[in-house]
Design an enzyme around this catalytic site. Structure first.
Site, PDB file in Angstrom:
ATOM      1  N   ARG A 194       0.879  -1.182   0.000  1.00 47.05           N
ATOM      2  CA  ARG A 194       0.000   0.000   0.000  1.00 47.05           C
ATOM      3  C   ARG A 194       0.908   1.221   0.000  1.00 47.05           C
ATOM      4  O   ARG A 194       1.678   1.419   0.948  1.00 47.05           O
ATOM      5  CB  ARG A 194      -0.911  -0.014   1.225  1.00 47.05           C
ATOM      6  CG  ARG A 194      -1.655   1.283   1.430  1.00 47.05           C
ATOM      7  CD  ARG A 194      -2.785   1.175   2.405  1.00 47.05           C
ATOM      8  NE  ARG A 194      -3.894   0.438   1.822  1.00 47.05           N
ATOM      9  CZ  ARG A 194      -5.154   0.493   2.275  1.00 47.05           C
ATOM     10  NH1 ARG A 194      -5.460   1.241   3.316  1.00 47.05           N
ATOM     11  NH2 ARG A 194      -6.107  -0.203   1.702  1.00 47.05           N
ATOM     12  N   HIS A 217      -7.102   0.753  -6.752  1.00 49.82           N
ATOM     13  CA  HIS A 217      -7.344  -0.087  -5.567  1.00 49.82           C
ATOM     14  C   HIS A 217      -7.996  -1.382  -6.066  1.00 49.82           C
ATOM     15  O   HIS A 217      -9.173  -1.625  -5.840  1.00 49.82           O
ATOM     16  CB  HIS A 217      -8.239   0.666  -4.582  1.00 49.82           C
ATOM     17  CG  HIS A 217      -8.273   0.073  -3.215  1.00 49.82           C
ATOM     18  ND1 HIS A 217      -7.494  -1.001  -2.834  1.00 49.82           N
ATOM     19  CD2 HIS A 217      -8.994   0.418  -2.104  1.00 49.82           C
ATOM     20  CE1 HIS A 217      -7.742  -1.290  -1.572  1.00 49.82           C
ATOM     21  NE2 HIS A 217      -8.643  -0.450  -1.109  1.00 49.82           N
ATOM     22  N   GLN A 231     -10.056  -3.905  -3.835  1.00 49.45           N
ATOM     23  CA  GLN A 231     -11.378  -3.381  -3.492  1.00 49.45           C
ATOM     24  C   GLN A 231     -12.369  -3.646  -4.627  1.00 49.45           C
ATOM     25  O   GLN A 231     -13.493  -4.095  -4.395  1.00 49.45           O
ATOM     26  CB  GLN A 231     -11.277  -1.880  -3.213  1.00 49.45           C
ATOM     27  CG  GLN A 231     -12.601  -1.236  -2.846  1.00 49.45           C
ATOM     28  CD  GLN A 231     -13.120  -1.728  -1.498  1.00 49.45           C
ATOM     29  OE1 GLN A 231     -12.414  -1.706  -0.517  1.00 49.45           O
ATOM     30  NE2 GLN A 231     -14.371  -2.177  -1.459  1.00 49.45           N
ATOM     31  N   ASP A 237     -17.155   7.184  -2.261  1.00 50.67           N
ATOM     32  CA  ASP A 237     -15.934   7.056  -1.459  1.00 50.67           C
ATOM     33  C   ASP A 237     -15.650   8.428  -0.854  1.00 50.67           C
ATOM     34  O   ASP A 237     -16.261   9.435  -1.255  1.00 50.67           O
ATOM     35  CB  ASP A 237     -14.771   6.597  -2.371  1.00 50.67           C
ATOM     36  CG  ASP A 237     -13.470   6.359  -1.619  1.00 50.67           C
ATOM     37  OD1 ASP A 237     -13.499   6.225  -0.376  1.00 50.67           O
ATOM     38  OD2 ASP A 237     -12.410   6.304  -2.283  1.00 50.67           O
ATOM     39  N   CYS A 249     -16.504   1.780  -0.079  1.00 51.26           N
ATOM     40  CA  CYS A 249     -15.364   0.919   0.237  1.00 51.26           C
ATOM     41  C   CYS A 249     -15.002   0.959   1.716  1.00 51.26           C
ATOM     42  O   CYS A 249     -14.359   0.035   2.214  1.00 51.26           O
ATOM     43  CB  CYS A 249     -14.159   1.308  -0.615  1.00 51.26           C
ATOM     44  SG  CYS A 249     -13.692   3.039  -0.418  1.00 51.26           S
ATOM     45  N   ARG A 284     -13.659  -8.724   0.901  1.00 50.18           N
ATOM     46  CA  ARG A 284     -12.208  -8.497   0.767  1.00 50.18           C
ATOM     47  C   ARG A 284     -11.452  -9.772   1.135  1.00 50.18           C
ATOM     48  O   ARG A 284     -10.460 -10.133   0.505  1.00 50.18           O
ATOM     49  CB  ARG A 284     -11.760  -7.342   1.683  1.00 50.18           C
ATOM     50  CG  ARG A 284     -12.410  -5.984   1.388  1.00 50.18           C
ATOM     51  CD  ARG A 284     -12.036  -5.467   0.014  1.00 50.18           C
ATOM     52  NE  ARG A 284     -10.598  -5.349  -0.120  1.00 50.18           N
ATOM     53  CZ  ARG A 284      -9.872  -4.302   0.301  1.00 50.18           C
ATOM     54  NH1 ARG A 284     -10.470  -3.268   0.841  1.00 50.18           N
ATOM     55  NH2 ARG A 284      -8.570  -4.261   0.129  1.00 50.18           N
TER      56      ARG A 284
HETATM   57  N1   CP Z   1     -11.475  -0.226   1.888  1.00 47.34           N
HETATM   58  C1   CP Z   1     -10.217  -0.337   2.333  1.00 47.34           C
HETATM   59  O1   CP Z   1      -9.265  -0.584   1.593  1.00 47.34           O
HETATM   60  O2   CP Z   1     -10.089  -0.218   3.679  1.00 47.34           O
HETATM   61  P1   CP Z   1      -8.708  -0.052   4.457  1.00 47.34           P
HETATM   62  O3   CP Z   1      -8.125   1.263   4.071  1.00 47.34           O
HETATM   63  O4   CP Z   1      -9.104  -0.091   5.929  1.00 47.34           O
HETATM   64  O5   CP Z   1      -7.805  -1.191   4.111  1.00 47.34           O
HETATM   65  N1  NVA Z   2      -9.839   6.633  -1.778  1.00 46.82           N
HETATM   66  C1  NVA Z   2      -9.547   6.191  -0.434  1.00 46.82           C
HETATM   67  C2  NVA Z   2      -9.825   4.723  -0.304  1.00 46.82           C
HETATM   68  C3  NVA Z   2      -9.606   4.151   1.066  1.00 46.82           C
HETATM   69  C4  NVA Z   2      -9.852   2.690   1.131  1.00 46.82           C
HETATM   70  C5  NVA Z   2      -8.103   6.508  -0.098  1.00 46.82           C
HETATM   71  O1  NVA Z   2      -7.237   6.344  -0.963  1.00 46.82           O
HETATM   72  O2  NVA Z   2      -7.840   6.916   1.024  1.00 46.82           O
END
Ligand code: CP
Ligand code: NVA
Length: 310
Positions: free
Chosen positions: A104, A131, A134, A226, A266, A294
């Site tokens: 990440r 992502h 997701q 989101d 999400c 997930r």
């Molecule tokens: N939706 C999602 O990816 O959640 P987290 O940021 O908690 O992993």
């Molecule tokens: N768009 C958001 C998604 C979190 C799961 C971010 O990148 O923070």
């Protein structure tokens, strides 16, 4: 030979459909209380996370445990990728010990660089551009609730961000009709929209990007949103609240969708900003199904990338 999963387009349509089927099988086994064979015994997934996470991290860690393997979580404090040690060196070190890496990252280029130097599969666990894990869980959720993906009308309202990008690509790959409503200055990236258009031409869905939420949501089978300020954009939050205020998913907007439209997010959600609490907690909301899924899709993804048959 191994493959990475940095974008939803790294798996073909048949491979993605097979992955979703495998996710359903894993889910049914999980709900029957069955214990999957420990097919990943002795294997380790490194979780290299530059940003916080609940769902992605726990789904990977629990998934590895359930399959007999282990997830090793490495926060920015632990390895300081690009600071204490370069990205290529992190990739080459980890590849000597673990069988896969989930990363990440802030910049999509970082996950690409990891993949370039790693000799094990690298999974994009969220970047500023996509992502994909997701989107897989979202597709599984729609499939479960609607029985099909082909021809489904999915509306996304809000920021044209990483989550929106992966939904656009996966939806276009799977024959979904995607309608995106974003403020003009926060539209999806034009290169990504062009990729999605090419997939639409091949796979028979459709894609429309507008600035008008009502246009996107009219008659939709699912309405998705989101956060307005993603991780790393917190300093822009108050400015974004002004720009996005007419993009809130609330009861009035949802009333334009089909009466049984799914409400999707999400998570984490900011109630009262991109979505109202009554809609998020209402009977049409499937957000915790998305969260559960997930686990199932990420297990299926690990098995697919590690070439493990059960
Ligand atoms: N939706 C999602 O990816 O959640 P987290 O940021 O908690 O992993
Ligand atoms: N768009 C958001 C998604 C979190 C799961 C971010 O990148 O923070």
């Amino acid at each position: 030979m191994f493959d990475h999963y940095l974008s939803v387009t790294d798996l073909s349509r048949p491979a993605t459909e097979a992955l979703l089927k495998r996710s359903q099988d894993l889910k049914h086994e999980w709900h029957r209380g069955g214990h999957p064979a420990p097919v990943l015994q002795g294997k380790t997934l490194a979780l290299v996370f530059e940003k916080p996470s609940l769902r992605t991290r726990v789904a990977f860690e629990a998934g590895m445990t359930q399959l007999g393997g282990y997830g090793s979580y490495l926060s920015a404090n632990d390895i300081d990728m690009g600071g204490r040690e370069s990205v290529p060196d992190v990739a080459r070190n980890l590849s000597r010990w673990v069988q896969a890496i989930a990363a990440r990252v802030f910049k999509h280029a970082t996950v690409e660089e990891l993949a370039r130097y790693a000799t094990v599969p690298v999974i994009n666990a969220l970047s500023d551009y996509e992502h994909p894990c997701q989107a897989l869980a979202d597709a599984l959720t729609i499939l479960e609730h609607r029985g099909t993906l082909e021809g489904i009308h999915l509306a996304y309202v809000g920021d044209g961000n990483n989550v929106c990008h992966s939904l656009m690509l996966l939806g276009s790959l799977l024959g979904i009709h995607i309608r995106v409503a974003c403020p003009a200055e926060h539209r999806p990236h034009p290169d990504l929209a062009a990729r999605a258009e090419r997939l639409v031409a091949e796979h028979g869905g459709s894609l429309r990007i507008t600035t008008v939420p009502a246009e996107a949501v009219e008659g939709a089978d699912a309405v998705y949103t989101d956060v307005w300020a993603s991780m790393g954009q917190e300093h822009e939050a108050s400015r974004r609240r002004l720009i996005f205020q007419s993009y809130q998913v609330n009861a009035a907007l949802l009333a334009r969708a089909r009466p049984d439209a799914l409400v999707m997010h999400c998570l984490p959600a900011h109630r009262g900003e991109e979505i109202t609490a009554d809609v998020l907690e209402g009977p049409q909301s499937v957000v915790f199904d998305q969260a559960e899924n997930r686990l199932h899709v990420q297990k299926a993804l690990l098995l697919t990338l590690l070439n493990v048959s059960q």
